[in-house]
Design a protein around this motif. Structure first.
Motif, mmCIF file in Angstrom:
data_model
loop_
_atom_site.group_PDB
_atom_site.id
_atom_site.type_symbol
_atom_site.label_atom_id
_atom_site.label_comp_id
_atom_site.label_asym_id
_atom_site.label_seq_id
_atom_site.Cartn_x
_atom_site.Cartn_y
_atom_site.Cartn_z
ATOM 1 N N SER A 51 -7.353 9.924 4.925
ATOM 2 C CA SER A 51 -6.713 11.183 5.292
ATOM 3 C C SER A 51 -5.247 11.165 4.877
ATOM 4 C CB SER A 51 -6.827 11.442 6.802
ATOM 5 O OG SER A 51 -6.169 10.421 7.529
ATOM 6 N N GLY A 52 -4.679 12.350 4.742
ATOM 7 C CA GLY A 52 -3.277 12.487 4.357
ATOM 8 C C GLY A 52 -2.847 13.932 4.494
ATOM 9 N N ASN A 53 -1.565 14.168 4.439
ATOM 10 C CA ASN A 53 -1.029 15.503 4.700
ATOM 11 C C ASN A 53 -0.725 16.297 3.425
ATOM 12 O OD1 ASN A 53 -1.083 15.143 7.516
ATOM 13 N ND2 ASN A 53 0.893 14.085 7.469
ATOM 14 N N ASP A 54 -1.119 15.799 2.246
ATOM 15 C CA ASP A 54 -0.666 16.422 1.006
ATOM 16 C C ASP A 54 -1.210 17.829 0.800
ATOM 17 O OD1 ASP A 54 -2.787 14.263 0.662
ATOM 18 O OD2 ASP A 54 -3.199 15.486 -1.106
ATOM 19 N N GLN A 55 -2.306 18.222 1.489
ATOM 20 C CA GLN A 55 -2.818 19.577 1.320
ATOM 21 C C GLN A 55 -2.782 20.400 2.608
ATOM 22 O OE1 GLN A 55 -6.578 18.804 -1.283
ATOM 23 N NE2 GLN A 55 -5.691 20.732 -1.962
ATOM 24 N N MET A 56 -2.167 19.865 3.650
ATOM 25 C CA MET A 56 -2.118 20.593 4.912
ATOM 26 C C MET A 56 -1.372 21.923 4.780
ATOM 27 S SD MET A 56 -3.790 19.009 7.292
ATOM 28 C CE MET A 56 -3.094 19.588 8.839
ATOM 29 N N ARG A 57 -0.361 21.968 3.927
ATOM 30 C CA ARG A 57 0.428 23.203 3.798
ATOM 31 C C ARG A 57 -0.350 24.319 3.118
ATOM 32 N NH1 ARG A 57 2.997 23.958 -1.192
ATOM 33 N NH2 ARG A 57 2.749 22.257 -2.697
ATOM 34 N N GLU A 58 -1.504 23.999 2.531
ATOM 35 C CA GLU A 58 -2.316 25.029 1.883
ATOM 36 C C GLU A 58 -3.214 25.772 2.868
ATOM 37 O OE1 GLU A 58 -4.177 23.837 -1.834
ATOM 38 O OE2 GLU A 58 -2.814 22.129 -1.943
ATOM 39 N N ILE A 59 -3.320 25.279 4.096
ATOM 40 C CA ILE A 59 -4.081 26.004 5.113
ATOM 41 C C ILE A 59 -3.306 27.266 5.469
ATOM 42 C CG2 ILE A 59 -5.009 25.927 7.457
ATOM 43 C CD1 ILE A 59 -5.222 22.889 7.157
ATOM 44 N N PRO A 60 -3.896 28.436 5.335
ATOM 45 C CA PRO A 60 -3.129 29.677 5.536
ATOM 46 C C PRO A 60 -2.738 29.891 6.992
ATOM 47 C CG PRO A 60 -5.458 30.184 5.303
ATOM 48 C CD PRO A 60 -5.308 28.711 4.998
ATOM 49 N N ALA A 61 -1.645 30.602 7.187
ATOM 50 C CA ALA A 61 -1.166 30.881 8.543
ATOM 51 C C ALA A 61 -2.171 31.710 9.327
ATOM 52 C CB ALA A 61 0.182 31.600 8.473
ATOM 53 N N GLU A 62 -2.975 32.531 8.615
ATOM 54 C CA GLU A 62 -3.950 33.395 9.298
ATOM 55 C C GLU A 62 -5.125 32.616 9.872
ATOM 56 O OE1 GLU A 62 -2.327 35.713 5.714
ATOM 57 O OE2 GLU A 62 -2.898 33.658 6.229
ATOM 58 N N ALA A 63 -5.340 31.390 9.387
ATOM 59 C CA ALA A 63 -6.523 30.628 9.792
ATOM 60 C C ALA A 63 -6.359 30.059 11.197
ATOM 61 C CB ALA A 63 -6.787 29.500 8.812
ATOM 62 N N VAL A 64 -7.444 30.129 11.948
ATOM 63 C CA VAL A 64 -7.533 29.430 13.229
ATOM 64 C C VAL A 64 -8.359 28.181 12.977
ATOM 65 C CG1 VAL A 64 -8.413 29.518 15.595
ATOM 66 C CG2 VAL A 64 -7.397 31.564 14.548
ATOM 67 N N VAL A 65 -7.799 27.005 13.247
ATOM 68 C CA VAL A 65 -8.466 25.741 12.947
ATOM 69 C C VAL A 65 -8.696 24.961 14.230
ATOM 70 C CG1 VAL A 65 -8.370 23.601 11.625
ATOM 71 C CG2 VAL A 65 -7.349 25.678 10.684
ATOM 72 N N ARG A 66 -9.945 24.574 14.459
ATOM 73 C CA ARG A 66 -10.297 23.727 15.593
ATOM 74 C C ARG A 66 -10.965 22.470 15.057
ATOM 75 N NH1 ARG A 66 -7.362 26.818 17.420
ATOM 76 N NH2 ARG A 66 -7.615 28.273 19.155
ATOM 77 N N ARG A 67 -10.526 21.335 15.565
ATOM 78 C CA ARG A 67 -11.065 20.047 15.111
ATOM 79 C C ARG A 67 -11.797 19.404 16.290
ATOM 80 N NH1 ARG A 67 -8.259 19.655 10.300
ATOM 81 N NH2 ARG A 67 -6.242 20.735 10.284
ATOM 82 N N ALA A 68 -13.114 19.455 16.226
ATOM 83 C CA ALA A 68 -13.936 19.025 17.353
ATOM 84 C C ALA A 68 -14.142 17.512 17.346
ATOM 85 C CB ALA A 68 -15.287 19.736 17.300
ATOM 86 N N PHE A 69 -14.489 17.007 18.512
ATOM 87 C CA PHE A 69 -14.795 15.578 18.667
ATOM 88 C C PHE A 69 -15.773 15.123 17.589
ATOM 89 C CE2 PHE A 69 -17.902 12.467 20.117
ATOM 90 C CZ PHE A 69 -17.094 11.414 20.514
ATOM 91 N N ALA A 70 -15.477 13.988 16.961
ATOM 92 C CA ALA A 70 -16.369 13.428 15.946
ATOM 93 C C ALA A 70 -16.020 11.963 15.729
ATOM 94 C CB ALA A 70 -16.264 14.199 14.635
ATOM 95 N N LEU A 71 -17.045 11.166 15.506
ATOM 96 C CA LEU A 71 -16.890 9.750 15.179
ATOM 97 C C LEU A 71 -17.653 9.444 13.901
ATOM 98 C CD1 LEU A 71 -17.592 8.202 18.710
ATOM 99 C CD2 LEU A 71 -15.343 8.637 17.700
ATOM 100 N N ASP A 72 -17.248 8.380 13.235
ATOM 101 C CA ASP A 72 -18.007 7.838 12.113
ATOM 102 C C ASP A 72 -18.782 6.642 12.651
ATOM 103 O OD1 ASP A 72 -18.977 6.466 9.913
ATOM 104 O OD2 ASP A 72 -17.129 6.627 8.750
ATOM 105 N N THR A 73 -20.092 6.775 12.714
ATOM 106 C CA THR A 73 -20.918 5.732 13.321
ATOM 107 C C THR A 73 -20.650 4.367 12.701
ATOM 108 O OG1 THR A 73 -22.677 7.298 13.871
ATOM 109 C CG2 THR A 73 -23.300 4.981 13.717
#
Length: 431
Positions: A51-73
């Motif tokens: 993971s990294g932040n290099d494309q985070m600024r491309e997420i538009p201001a209009e978007a609502v983003v939710r990051r739900a619980f998740a694991l990598d088994t």
């Protein structure tokens, strides 16, 4: 009324390392221009190995983003490198379903989207969308991209059985199933003859012009290398089966032994393969270390800049993926650099290249074919005569154009649901 779409996608920034991220990211970035607000339901960043932040600024201001619980088994639920198999069915991120279904319901109740959209290749995304569709009755666009299953894919029989069940339920219940190639649609029409052809739609992958503009600025700052060999770059994952490089390595070893190529004439760079240890062993076995080098993952714009400055770009796609087109191919076309494609000449990848005006294609599974194709390609490229993508083909493959296609599909899918809601509201008023 504000039109909203709930987008269920595992691949989304800050995840890095997969070209599949770009499809969802660019759809979410350009959908507001089509009159649709994106509601993105993704996974908690802990689930991402890279993971990294290099494309985070491309997420538009209009978007609502939710990051739900998740694991990598394989990373979070393993003991001494081993884990219970059913904890990775249908995939290692099945725990995402536990967090995403209730999170999706909360988003639906709060924002009242008109459509659910989910995207493969993480099978759990389709499970989440299936649950939310059945619980809410919202129309569902399943962005399958490529077929979920094949004769021997997934390789594990139990996983393949689970995948086939999810695939069948998806095709049965979704409002529209979207594929990225004509061959994938034909596969599903043959596999599910009882499903009307109108249920399938084509939205290909593409490239983003804004990202290339930024990458072009980086490329312009780079000092031109003097005296280096002709550099052929493959950018992205090399799957041992779907992009098996063994015949290529055999061809390079033979051409090297014959004295037709050497390290002063050719350098092949394999960037961000995700299988470096496996490939390093093969490179050593065939004695081509002076010709072939492995390079690490770099930021997305840096990778695009590298494409723009490369002497040529390499495509690997086996015949068992004839109904698929690597997403990276569209960026290769936009880079306007010579392309050597090692793929089946009757597959969708070869067809897309020929449509763009490129015929430098050789079979990936034939050492002799690669030797012949590579030498022809080198001669053309060194003489400045290798074919490049036509301007018409490049323009048609932009992410903005693809988002326009998705916007039209959302309108078509949402209209019956909107009419039903309006009818219900009228009935309630009468009462």
């Amino acid at each position: 009324m504000v039109k909203r779409v709930l987008m269920i996608a595992y691949h989304y920034p800050p995840m890095r390392g997969s070209s599949g991220i770009q499809r969802t990211l660019k759809f979410s970035q350009y959908l507001p221009q089509q009159g649709w607000q994106p509601l993105v339901l993704s996974a908690h960043p802990r689930a991402y190995a890279n993971s990294g932040n290099d494309q985070m600024r491309e997420i538009p201001a209009e978007a609502v983003v939710r990051r739900a619980f998740a694991l990598d088994t394989s990373r979070h639920l393993a003991w001494r490198g081993r884990y219970v198999g059913w904890l990775a069915l249908p995939d290692r991120w099945v725990s995402w379903c536990l967090g995403a279904v209730p999170a999706g319901l909360r988003m639906i109740r709060k924002y009242r989207p008109q459509v659910i959209w989910s995207t493969y290749p993480i099978a759990s995304a389709n499970l989440i969308a299936l649950c939310l569709h059945r619980m809410t009755g919202l129309p569902w666009i399943a962005d399958l991209r490529d077929p979920m299953t094949d004769v021997d894919y997934p390789a594990d029989p139990l996983t393949r059985k689970v995948y086939r069940w999810i695939e069948k339920q998806t095709i049965k219940h979704c409002t529209v199933a979207v594929c990225t190639t004509p061959g994938a649609i034909k596969t599903y029409e043959t596999r599910f003859p009882e499903i009307p052809a109108s249920r399938f739609a084509l939205i290909e992958n593409g490239y983003d012009e804004e990202n290339f503009a930024d990458a072009g600025a980086l490329a312009a700052q780079a000092a031109p290398a003097q005296g280096r060999p002709f550099t052929l770059i493959h950018s992205g994952i090399i799957y041992p089966s779907e992009r098996d490089p063994v015949p290529l390595f055999e061809a390079l070893a033979e051409l090297q032994a014959q004295g037709r190529i050497d390290a002063q004439r050719l350098r092949v760079v394999l960037r961000a393969t995700a299988h470096d240890d496996y490939l390093a062993g093969l490179i050593a076995r065939y004695g081509i270390g002076e010709l072939v080098g492995l390079a690490p993952h770099i930021a997305y714009r840096d990778a695009l800049s590298e494409m723009l400055t490369a002497d040529a770009l390499l495509v690997l796609q086996a015949s068992n993926c004839n109904h698929q087109i690597p997403a990276k191919l569209y960026e290769y076309l936009r880079a306007r650099r010579p392309i050597l494609a090692l793929t089946d000449t009757i597959g969708d990848t070869a067809a897309a290249l020929r449509q763009a005006g490129i015929d430098t294609i050789a079979p990936l599974d034939s050492k002799e074919g690669i030797m012949q194709g590579l030498m022809r390609f080198l001669e053309l490229a060194e003489a400045g005569k290798a074919p490049l993508a036509s301007e018409e083909a490049i323009a048609a493959n932009s992410r903005r154009a693809r988002t326009g296609e998705l916007g039209q599909l959302l309108e078509r899918v949402a209209q019956p649901a909107q009419a039903a809601h309006a009818l219900q509201a009228n009935r309630e008023e009468v009462r």
